[in-house]
Design a protein around this motif. Structure first.
Motif, PDB file in Angstrom:
ATOM      1  N   VAL A  15       0.845  -1.188   0.000  1.00 51.35           N
ATOM      2  CA  VAL A  15       0.000   0.000   0.000  1.00 51.35           C
ATOM      3  C   VAL A  15       0.882   1.239   0.000  1.00 51.35           C
ATOM      4  CG1 VAL A  15      -1.703   1.297   1.321  1.00 51.35           C
ATOM      5  CG2 VAL A  15      -1.848  -1.198   1.203  1.00 51.35           C
ATOM      6  N   SER A  16       0.553   2.174  -0.854  1.00 46.08           N
ATOM      7  CA  SER A  16       1.235   3.461  -0.916  1.00 46.08           C
ATOM      8  C   SER A  16       0.189   4.533  -0.678  1.00 46.08           C
ATOM      9  CB  SER A  16       1.878   3.675  -2.292  1.00 46.08           C
ATOM     10  OG  SER A  16       2.836   2.694  -2.567  1.00 46.08           O
ATOM     11  N   GLU A  17       0.364   5.300   0.377  1.00 45.68           N
ATOM     12  CA  GLU A  17      -0.618   6.323   0.709  1.00 45.68           C
ATOM     13  C   GLU A  17      -0.061   7.706   0.456  1.00 45.68           C
ATOM     14  OE1 GLU A  17      -2.626   5.941   4.536  1.00 45.68           O
ATOM     15  OE2 GLU A  17      -1.767   3.925   4.679  1.00 45.68           O
ATOM     16  N   SER A  18      -0.783   8.470  -0.337  1.00 46.57           N
ATOM     17  CA  SER A  18      -0.405   9.858  -0.564  1.00 46.57           C
ATOM     18  C   SER A  18      -0.481  10.606   0.762  1.00 46.57           C
ATOM     19  CB  SER A  18      -1.366  10.476  -1.583  1.00 46.57           C
ATOM     20  OG  SER A  18      -0.943  11.757  -1.923  1.00 46.57           O
ATOM     21  N   GLY A  19       0.529  11.441   1.028  1.00 41.49           N
ATOM     22  CA  GLY A  19       0.586  12.197   2.272  1.00 41.49           C
ATOM     23  C   GLY A  19       1.266  11.458   3.404  1.00 41.49           C
ATOM     24  N   ARG A  20       1.636  10.212   3.187  1.00 38.23           N
ATOM     25  CA  ARG A  20       2.304   9.400   4.200  1.00 38.23           C
ATOM     26  C   ARG A  20       3.811   9.562   4.077  1.00 38.23           C
ATOM     27  NH1 ARG A  20       0.108   4.492   7.074  1.00 38.23           N
ATOM     28  NH2 ARG A  20       1.472   4.624   8.880  1.00 38.23           N
ATOM     29  N   ILE A  21       4.508   9.433   5.186  1.00 43.55           N
ATOM     30  CA  ILE A  21       5.970   9.554   5.208  1.00 43.55           C
ATOM     31  C   ILE A  21       6.584   8.156   5.257  1.00 43.55           C
ATOM     32  CG2 ILE A  21       7.949  10.428   6.500  1.00 43.55           C
ATOM     33  CD1 ILE A  21       6.034  12.736   7.389  1.00 43.55           C
ATOM     34  N   TYR A  22       7.569   7.943   4.391  1.00 46.03           N
ATOM     35  CA  TYR A  22       8.215   6.638   4.260  1.00 46.03           C
ATOM     36  C   TYR A  22       9.732   6.769   4.352  1.00 46.03           C
ATOM     37  CZ  TYR A  22       3.758   5.008   2.366  1.00 46.03           C
ATOM     38  OH  TYR A  22       2.438   4.706   2.197  1.00 46.03           O
ATOM     39  N   LEU A  23      10.346   5.775   4.972  1.00 46.15           N
ATOM     40  CA  LEU A  23      11.796   5.619   4.941  1.00 46.15           C
ATOM     41  C   LEU A  23      12.073   4.520   3.921  1.00 46.15           C
ATOM     42  CD1 LEU A  23      14.677   6.015   5.862  1.00 46.15           C
ATOM     43  CD2 LEU A  23      14.197   4.541   7.819  1.00 46.15           C
ATOM     44  N   LEU A  24      12.768   4.871   2.845  1.00 49.91           N
ATOM     45  CA  LEU A  24      13.052   3.955   1.746  1.00 49.91           C
ATOM     46  C   LEU A  24      14.538   3.629   1.716  1.00 49.91           C
ATOM     47  CD1 LEU A  24      10.989   5.898  -0.933  1.00 49.91           C
ATOM     48  CD2 LEU A  24      10.263   3.858   0.328  1.00 49.91           C
ATOM     49  N   THR A  25      14.848   2.379   1.402  1.00 44.19           N
ATOM     50  CA  THR A  25      16.240   1.943   1.280  1.00 44.19           C
ATOM     51  C   THR A  25      16.365   1.083   0.035  1.00 44.19           C
ATOM     52  OG1 THR A  25      16.521   1.922   3.688  1.00 44.19           O
ATOM     53  CG2 THR A  25      18.139   0.690   2.389  1.00 44.19           C
ATOM     54  N   ALA A  26      17.365   1.374  -0.779  1.00 46.29           N
ATOM     55  CA  ALA A  26      17.678   0.578  -1.964  1.00 46.29           C
ATOM     56  C   ALA A  26      19.168   0.258  -1.924  1.00 46.29           C
ATOM     57  CB  ALA A  26      17.317   1.336  -3.231  1.00 46.29           C
ATOM     58  N   VAL A  27      19.514  -0.933  -2.395  1.00 45.50           N
ATOM     59  CA  VAL A  27      20.891  -1.432  -2.311  1.00 45.50           C
ATOM     60  C   VAL A  27      21.422  -1.713  -3.713  1.00 45.50           C
ATOM     61  CG1 VAL A  27      22.338  -3.273  -1.340  1.00 45.50           C
ATOM     62  CG2 VAL A  27      20.346  -2.456  -0.065  1.00 45.50           C
ATOM     63  N   THR A  28      22.694  -1.427  -3.926  1.00 42.81           N
ATOM     64  CA  THR A  28      23.310  -1.683  -5.227  1.00 42.81           C
ATOM     65  C   THR A  28      23.487  -3.183  -5.457  1.00 42.81           C
ATOM     66  OG1 THR A  28      25.548  -1.503  -4.336  1.00 42.81           O
ATOM     67  CG2 THR A  28      24.562   0.517  -5.247  1.00 42.81           C
ATOM     68  N   GLU A  29      23.584  -3.537  -6.720  1.00 36.98           N
ATOM     69  CA  GLU A  29      23.793  -4.924  -7.112  1.00 36.98           C
ATOM     70  C   GLU A  29      25.059  -5.469  -6.464  1.00 36.98           C
ATOM     71  OE1 GLU A  29      23.030  -8.469  -9.308  1.00 36.98           O
ATOM     72  OE2 GLU A  29      21.763  -6.771  -8.771  1.00 36.98           O
ATOM     73  N   GLN A  30      24.926  -6.588  -5.763  1.00 34.17           N
ATOM     74  CA  GLN A  30      26.034  -7.256  -5.078  1.00 34.17           C
ATOM     75  C   GLN A  30      26.808  -6.313  -4.168  1.00 34.17           C
ATOM     76  OE1 GLN A  30      28.314  -9.271  -8.105  1.00 34.17           O
ATOM     77  NE2 GLN A  30      26.700 -10.781  -8.430  1.00 34.17           N
ATOM     78  N   ARG A  31      26.108  -5.302  -3.674  1.00 35.77           N
ATOM     79  CA  ARG A  31      26.701  -4.322  -2.751  1.00 35.77           C
ATOM     80  C   ARG A  31      27.954  -3.661  -3.322  1.00 35.77           C
ATOM     81  NH1 ARG A  31      24.444  -2.194   1.998  1.00 35.77           N
ATOM     82  NH2 ARG A  31      23.074  -3.697   2.907  1.00 35.77           N
ATOM     83  N   GLN A  32      27.990  -3.524  -4.650  1.00 34.01           N
ATOM     84  CA  GLN A  32      29.123  -2.849  -5.283  1.00 34.01           C
ATOM     85  C   GLN A  32      29.128  -1.378  -4.853  1.00 34.01           C
ATOM     86  OE1 GLN A  32      31.608  -4.136  -7.316  1.00 34.01           O
ATOM     87  NE2 GLN A  32      30.729  -6.036  -6.527  1.00 34.01           N
ATOM     88  N   PRO A  33      30.303  -0.807  -4.540  1.00 34.39           N
ATOM     89  CA  PRO A  33      30.379   0.592  -4.087  1.00 34.39           C
ATOM     90  C   PRO A  33      30.286   1.593  -5.247  1.00 34.39           C
ATOM     91  CG  PRO A  33      32.560  -0.376  -4.099  1.00 34.39           C
ATOM     92  CD  PRO A  33      31.599  -1.481  -4.476  1.00 34.39           C
ATOM     93  N   VAL A  34      29.202   1.509  -5.990  1.00 31.82           N
ATOM     94  CA  VAL A  34      28.983   2.341  -7.170  1.00 31.82           C
ATOM     95  C   VAL A  34      29.114   3.820  -6.829  1.00 31.82           C
ATOM     96  CG1 VAL A  34      27.273   3.029  -8.909  1.00 31.82           C
ATOM     97  CG2 VAL A  34      27.479   0.620  -8.224  1.00 31.82           C
ATOM     98  N   PHE A  35      28.566   4.207  -5.667  1.00 29.98           N
ATOM     99  CA  PHE A  35      28.495   5.619  -5.324  1.00 29.98           C
ATOM    100  C   PHE A  35      29.706   6.116  -4.533  1.00 29.98           C
ATOM    101  CE2 PHE A  35      24.108   3.990  -5.661  1.00 29.98           C
ATOM    102  CZ  PHE A  35      23.826   4.564  -6.883  1.00 29.98           C
ATOM    103  N   ALA A  36      30.735   5.279  -4.439  1.00 31.49           N
ATOM    104  CA  ALA A  36      32.016   5.761  -3.911  1.00 31.49           C
ATOM    105  C   ALA A  36      32.582   6.773  -4.917  1.00 31.49           C
ATOM    106  CB  ALA A  36      32.985   4.598  -3.695  1.00 31.49           C
ATOM    107  N   ASP A  37      32.161   6.616  -6.161  1.00 32.08           N
ATOM    108  CA  ASP A  37      32.479   7.596  -7.204  1.00 32.08           C
ATOM    109  C   ASP A  37      31.492   8.745  -7.053  1.00 32.08           C
ATOM    110  OD1 ASP A  37      33.336   8.815  -9.704  1.00 32.08           O
ATOM    111  OD2 ASP A  37      31.529   7.938 -10.589  1.00 32.08           O
ATOM    112  N   TRP A  38      31.984   9.909  -6.677  1.00 33.18           N
ATOM    113  CA  TRP A  38      31.142  11.062  -6.381  1.00 33.18           C
ATOM    114  C   TRP A  38      30.236  11.427  -7.548  1.00 33.18           C
ATOM    115  CZ3 TRP A  38      30.677  16.123  -8.192  1.00 33.18           C
ATOM    116  CH2 TRP A  38      29.949  16.979  -7.369  1.00 33.18           C
TER     117      TRP A  38
END
Length: 152
Positions: A15-38
């Motif tokens: 369920v996705s409710e408009s006006g609701r606050i959510y903490l979202l987390t997404a993880v890179t494939e195989q935990r590769q440090p993709v975003f170590a590159d600025w």
């Protein structure tokens, strides 16, 4: 391990409710440090900001860690599944374009937690922005370049 072809739709039944606050987390494939590159991290940040600019969400806080994203949002339009699919697919396209690659950037799916109205949203935001400090990436939060919060 086989990967679902439509992994970004794994949370479709939630369920996705408009006006609701959510903490979202997404993880890179195989935990590769993709975003170590600025620069790769900034490409993801561009997509987070676009979600705000198009009024899909109000971002309250976010941090782009080397191998995952935490994002505190108030949802306005659409579903969480649509939001996360859009963020992940557009950031992947942008990052792969610059890196000259075609590989998968994100693991399928994402984690979400709806905050109850009585929960302290600022506590959730603190948890998010203190991630680089807890991970030992910096000694001061202000030294980490890939985070933001509306209270700062």
């Amino acid at each position: 391990m086989p990967v679902a072809a439509n992994g970004c739709h794994l949370r479709k039944a939630r369920v996705s409710e408009s006006g609701r606050i959510y903490l979202l987390t997404a993880v890179t494939e195989q935990r590769q440090p993709v975003f170590a590159d600025w620069q790769s991290g900034r490409r993801l940040v561009d997509q987070l900001r676009l979600a705000d600019q198009t009024s899909r969400v109000t971002s309250m806080a976010w941090v782009v860690m080397p191998d995952h994203l935490h994002w505190l949002v108030e949802l306005h339009h659409g579903t969480l599944a649509e939001l996360m699919c859009r963020i992940k697919s557009r950031s992947s396209l942008s990052i792969n374009l610059v890196r000259g690659g075609q590989g998968r950037i994100w693991q399928p799916g994402y984690y979400d937690r709806a905050l109850r109205r009585d929960e302290d949203i600022k506590d959730a935001a603190r948890y998010i922005v203190l991630n680089p400090l807890r991970a030992g990436l910096v000694t001061r939060v202000g030294d980490y370049p890939l985070w933001d919060a509306i209270w700062i």
